[in-house]
Design a protein around this motif. Structure first.
Motif, short mmCIF file in Angstrom:
data_model
loop_
_atom_site.label_atom_id
_atom_site.label_comp_id
_atom_site.label_asym_id
_atom_site.label_seq_id
_atom_site.Cartn_x
_atom_site.Cartn_y
_atom_site.Cartn_z
N ASP A 122 1.11 -1.38 0.17
CA ASP A 122 -0.29 -0.07 0.35
C ASP A 122 0.83 1.61 0.23
OD1 ASP A 122 -2.20 -1.54 -0.27
OD2 ASP A 122 -3.36 -0.23 1.57
N ILE A 123 1.73 1.22 1.18
CA ILE A 123 2.75 2.36 1.04
C ILE A 123 3.18 3.00 -0.56
CG2 ILE A 123 5.35 3.17 1.88
CD1 ILE A 123 4.92 1.70 4.40
N LEU A 124 4.15 1.56 -1.54
CA LEU A 124 4.43 1.50 -2.39
C LEU A 124 3.20 2.83 -3.64
CD1 LEU A 124 6.64 -1.66 -2.98
CD2 LEU A 124 7.13 1.01 -2.83
N LEU A 125 2.05 1.76 -3.62
CA LEU A 125 0.54 1.72 -4.02
C LEU A 125 0.93 4.16 -3.64
CD1 LEU A 125 -2.06 1.51 -6.70
CD2 LEU A 125 -2.94 1.44 -3.88
N VAL A 126 0.60 4.62 -3.05
CA VAL A 126 0.66 5.58 -2.48
C VAL A 126 1.67 6.43 -3.09
CG1 VAL A 126 0.50 6.53 -0.18
CG2 VAL A 126 -0.92 5.22 -0.19
N ALA A 127 3.04 5.82 -3.17
CA ALA A 127 3.50 6.42 -3.68
C ALA A 127 4.20 6.56 -4.78
CB ALA A 127 5.31 6.09 -3.07
N GLY A 128 3.82 5.65 -6.19
CA GLY A 128 4.31 5.77 -7.45
C GLY A 128 2.46 5.41 -8.25
N VAL A 129 1.46 5.59 -7.49
CA VAL A 129 0.45 5.52 -8.46
C VAL A 129 0.22 6.85 -8.93
CG1 VAL A 129 -1.75 6.46 -6.38
CG2 VAL A 129 -2.20 4.89 -8.28
N GLY A 130 0.10 7.87 -8.46
CA GLY A 130 0.12 9.53 -8.92
C GLY A 130 1.41 9.49 -10.28
N PHE A 131 2.59 9.20 -9.64
CA PHE A 131 3.69 8.89 -10.69
C PHE A 131 2.93 8.56 -12.21
CE2 PHE A 131 7.48 6.89 -12.75
CZ PHE A 131 7.99 8.08 -13.06
N ILE A 132 2.35 7.22 -12.15
CA ILE A 132 1.93 6.24 -12.89
C ILE A 132 0.80 6.87 -13.75
CG2 ILE A 132 1.35 3.85 -14.00
CD1 ILE A 132 2.13 2.51 -11.32
N ALA A 133 0.01 7.92 -12.87
CA ALA A 133 -0.89 8.20 -13.53
C ALA A 133 -0.74 9.24 -14.52
CB ALA A 133 -2.19 8.79 -12.66
N ALA A 134 0.59 10.47 -14.09
CA ALA A 134 0.80 11.02 -14.55
C ALA A 134 1.52 10.82 -16.54
CB ALA A 134 1.95 12.03 -13.94
N ILE A 135 2.40 9.76 -15.92
CA ILE A 135 2.53 9.32 -17.46
C ILE A 135 1.31 8.60 -18.33
CG2 ILE A 135 3.73 7.72 -18.06
CD1 ILE A 135 5.62 7.15 -15.76
N ALA A 136 0.64 8.08 -17.27
CA ALA A 136 -0.52 7.50 -18.19
C ALA A 136 -1.81 8.90 -19.00
CB ALA A 136 -1.67 6.76 -17.50
N LEU A 137 -1.52 9.67 -18.21
CA LEU A 137 -2.27 10.66 -19.79
C LEU A 137 -1.10 11.30 -20.14
CD1 LEU A 137 -2.75 13.56 -16.79
CD2 LEU A 137 -4.13 12.39 -17.76
N LYS A 138 -0.27 11.39 -20.67
CA LYS A 138 1.06 11.28 -21.65
C LYS A 138 0.32 10.57 -23.36
CE LYS A 138 3.63 14.00 -19.72
NZ LYS A 138 4.43 14.34 -18.24
N LEU A 139 -0.38 8.87 -22.87
CA LEU A 139 -0.16 8.13 -23.19
C LEU A 139 -2.17 8.37 -24.33
CD1 LEU A 139 0.24 4.97 -21.21
CD2 LEU A 139 2.26 5.95 -22.87
N GLY A 140 -1.55 8.09 -25.42
CA GLY A 140 -1.86 8.33 -27.19
C GLY A 140 -3.30 6.94 -26.59
N PRO A 141 -4.36 6.98 -27.54
CA PRO A 141 -5.03 5.37 -28.31
C PRO A 141 -4.23 4.80 -28.21
CG PRO A 141 -5.87 7.35 -28.49
CD PRO A 141 -4.70 7.80 -28.32
N PRO A 142 -2.41 4.46 -29.11
CA PRO A 142 -2.14 3.24 -29.14
C PRO A 142 -1.65 3.01 -28.58
CG PRO A 142 -2.05 5.08 -31.30
CD PRO A 142 -2.54 5.81 -30.03
N GLU A 143 -0.93 4.05 -28.16
CA GLU A 143 -0.07 3.41 -26.81
C GLU A 143 -0.57 2.30 -25.65
OE1 GLU A 143 0.21 6.27 -27.64
OE2 GLU A 143 2.00 6.30 -28.66
N THR A 144 -1.95 3.40 -25.62
CA THR A 144 -3.22 2.62 -24.90
C THR A 144 -3.68 0.81 -25.15
OG1 THR A 144 -4.00 5.23 -23.96
CG2 THR A 144 -4.51 2.96 -23.25
N PHE A 145 -3.84 1.15 -25.79
CA PHE A 145 -4.59 -0.04 -27.02
C PHE A 145 -3.31 -0.71 -26.92
CE2 PHE A 145 -3.80 -3.59 -29.98
CZ PHE A 145 -5.21 -4.12 -29.68
N ALA A 146 -1.72 -0.83 -26.74
CA ALA A 146 -0.98 -2.14 -27.03
C ALA A 146 -0.86 -2.14 -25.64
CB ALA A 146 0.70 -1.14 -27.56
#
Lengths: 504, 155
Positions: A122-146
């Motif tokens: 849970d600590i790793l989740l809390v620490a890392g989830v915002g970072f992953i979400a920030a990256i995910a925001l930059k992904l386009g449909p082809p990356e998301t489909f992949a």
């Protein structure tokens, strides 16, 4: 740092605290009852949560999932029957300990290690989830489909005994999800002229059918094979106390298990059973007393328990940031988000950030709750489970599945879907198909289709768009590599098995 | 034999999937075909089914133990038939009456032989589920098309 105000707001809400406590108890009982799983309990309780606020509903089911994972260890240690697949590794050393009159000690080690692993996750989740979400925001449909593609392939090929059956299960899930109106063009697909099918197959009846009614069918079959009664192990007076000196050697195994579980948890589909076995293997390899492992080593309980519980938190990361559930519990939670009108994905951290962190806070309090209850009351829980007459329990579950499926949308068509899904789920289990891959793919299919078709519209070169964009290509290769590694490991296992037979 | 029949069932499902996808009308200009994903998934499933059938045929005789004969699951089939009848009778007779009948039958199938217990289940099961779901949660109960005991009780 958002977690601290979230924790404060949850701690000051007595109703929510009561729900977390109740969920911890329910999860523990369900997890410890052989044949019942946390997924089944969550699927069955899902319709009830329609009438709760989103946080209340999510927290209740999320904590049941966490506590259920831990509860599996009670059955593994006491009854030599893992309550969940994830606790099968705990059984290896847990049951010999119980036979030696150290059941209470083993359960305390399992509780402390589960709490350590779960908190680490849970600590790793809390620490890392915002970072992953920030990256995910930059992904386009082809990356998301992949990413979806990689998830389908990993989920289909890695879990279960057969790659072909795993991938077939995933494809069946995709096909069932395609029933109904196409969300883009509103064309009918697989409706065969039925008005009811044009609304598509509901997630809730499908889940209740596959996990709850399917399990009742399986238990009916099991009843014939076995006497059906679980015997408590006959041991001398239990030595329940656990000293610091006894737990000290377990601590490195618990921390290592926590890291292994957290790492595996981020990857969709791998799940806690794999984490537990890897952690057990790694623990035994590094142990100072490897000859004792398998015969009743406390460290052999600590390593898998920490790992299987550490999976819980990080498995929420792909769900919340990309909308990709990493486990069946994640798939059900995704359903709860959607039912309450909350769009899961990177934008969740812009629109409902407070809700997400309050959910994490509930998860952490849930860990503390099952930790305290488990440390002081696991033996009582076990005694309670021995008193549950399974020949009454399963008929009640059978009847509940019908009314629960109906309650979701007050639709009798959903009840029919649930009944058929239950039979199909039982058939899939019987023939070693992968129901987790089936359900997760069903949930993923719509999102994957949307991104796939958006990518094609963006592209002048058709499918080449997935190969022209490096991140998309990387995820496609990850999917292919997962299959290649799985084939390699199966070939290796077969060679070892053939060698062993040859030596015999 | 088992792998062969599994492959055949998958092949049939895949062919039905292909046929169903083929029924989806062509895309309008500037859009993508709505049948593209169902078609691709069915095609991939057909590929896997062909692989299963091919590998079974190639391997010839199955490995010992692989085709272990499983007993016919008569109990499960029976329970499934009861489930189908139960859900259909809810459509015809509402929730209360079918549940009062299904509860003792399912309990009997799971090994309960106490006459008192079975008799109690006739009253308790529909009552408890009705109170929990239709009174406390406020779900609208399914209305029986032919006859509804709940309607009759409520006058």
């Amino acid at each position: 740092m958002e977690i601290f105000p979230a924790l404060l707001s949850v701690v000051t809400d007595p109703t929510l605290l009561a729900a977390i406590l109740l969920a911890a108890v329910v999860g523990m009982i369900v997890g410890a009852t052989p044949g019942l799983t946390a997924s089944a309990a969550i699927a069955m309780l899902l319709p009830i949560t329609f009438y709760m606020s989103p946080l209340f509903a999510l927290a209740f089911l999320y904590v049941i999932g966490k506590s259920g994972r831990y509860g599996g260890s009670i059955a593994a240690i006491l009854f030599n029957t893992p309550g969940t697949a994830a606790s099968a590794a705990t059984q290896i050393d847990g049951y010999p300990l119980a036979r030696a009159g150290k059941a209470g000690k083993a359960m305390k080690v399992a509780t402390i290690s589960s709490v350590i692993g779960d908190f680490m996750g849970d600590i790793l989740l809390v620490a890392g989830v915002g970072f992953i979400a920030a990256i995910a925001l930059k992904l386009g449909p082809p990356e998301t489909f992949a990413i979806y593609f990689a998830a389908f392939v990993v989920i289909g090929s890695v879990i279960g005994k057969s790659i072909v059956k795993g991938l077939a299960s995933a494809l069946l899930g995709v096909l069932v999800a395609m029933v109904g109106l196409d969300p883009i063009s509103s064309e009918e697909r697989y409706t065969f002229g039925s008005f009811e099918l044009s609304n598509g197959i509901g997630l809730v009846p499908l889940m209740i059918g596959v996990f709850v009614l399917g399990e009742v069918f399986s238990q009916m079959e099991e009843r014939r094979k076995s006497a059906g009664r679980i015997d408590d192990n006959q041991t001398a007076a239990d030595d329940d106390s656990l000293t610091w000196e006894e737990y000290k050697p377990c601590l490195p195994h618990a921390f290592r298990g926590g890291l292994i579980g957290a790492g595996i948890g981020v990857l969709p589909g791998l799940g806690s059973a794999i984490a537990a076995f890897i952690s057990y293997g790694e623990g035994k390899r590094r142990a100072t007393n490897p000859q004792q492992w398998g015969k009743g080593a406390l460290e052999g309980v600590a390593a898998p328990e920490a790992a299987n519980n550490a999976v819980s938190g990080p498995s929420m990361a792909p769900l919340l940031t990309l909308g990709i559930p990493g486990s069946t519990i994640g798939a059900i939670l995704l359903g709860v988000f959607l039912i309450h009108g909350i769009q899961v994905g990177p934008t969740l951290f812009l629109t409902d950030k407070e809700l997400v962190y309050r959910l994490f806070a509930c998860g952490m309090l849930g860990i503390a709750a099952y930790g305290v209850i488990g440390y002081f009351g696991a033996t009582q829980v076990a005694r309670l489970i021995l008193k549950i007459p399974t020949n009454v329990l399963y008929p009640i579950i059978f009847l509940t599945s019908f009314v629960a499926a109906y309650s979701a949308r007050a639709s009798m068509f959903d009840v029919t879907v649930m009944t058929v899904a239950g039979f199909v789920g039982w058939l899939m289990r019987r023939h070693d198909f992968n129901i987790a891959a089936f359900v997760i793919s069903f949930v993923l299919a719509k999102g994957a289709e949307e991104t796939f078709r958006q990518s094609l519209l963006m592209s002048d070169s058709g499918l080449l768009i997935f190969f022209e964009r490096p991140i998309a290509l990387a995820f496609l290769l990850i999917g292919c590599a997962a299959i290649a590694f799985r084939i390699r490991s199966i070939v290796k296992e077969r060679r070892i098995a053939d060698g062993e037979l040859g030596d015999a | 034999m088992r792998a062969y029949s599994e492959g055949l069932v998958l092949a049939v499902v895949a062919l039905v999937g292909l046929w169903g996808a083929w029924q989806v009308p062509a895309a309008s200009t500037g859009d993508t075909w709505a049948g593209i994903v169902p078609f691709s998934a069915s095609l991939a499933l057909l590929g896997l089914a062909s692989f299963m059938l091919g590998s079974t045929a190639f391997a010839g005789a199955s490995k010992p133990g692989e085709d272990e004969k499983q007993p016919f699951p008569g109990d499960v089939i029976g329970l499934f038939v009861i489930a189908l009848l139960y859900q259909q009778s809810i459509r015809w007779f509402g929730y209360v009456l079918p549940t009062a009948l299904a509860a003792p039958v399912v309990l009997f199938l799971f090994g309960i032989r106490s006459r008192v217990g079975l008799a109690v289940s006739v009253i308790l099961c529909p009552l408890i589920f009705h109170i929990l779901f239709f009174e406390l949660l406020g779900v609208f109960p399914p209305y029986g098309e032919v006859f509804d005991l709940l309607d009759w009780i409520k006058g």
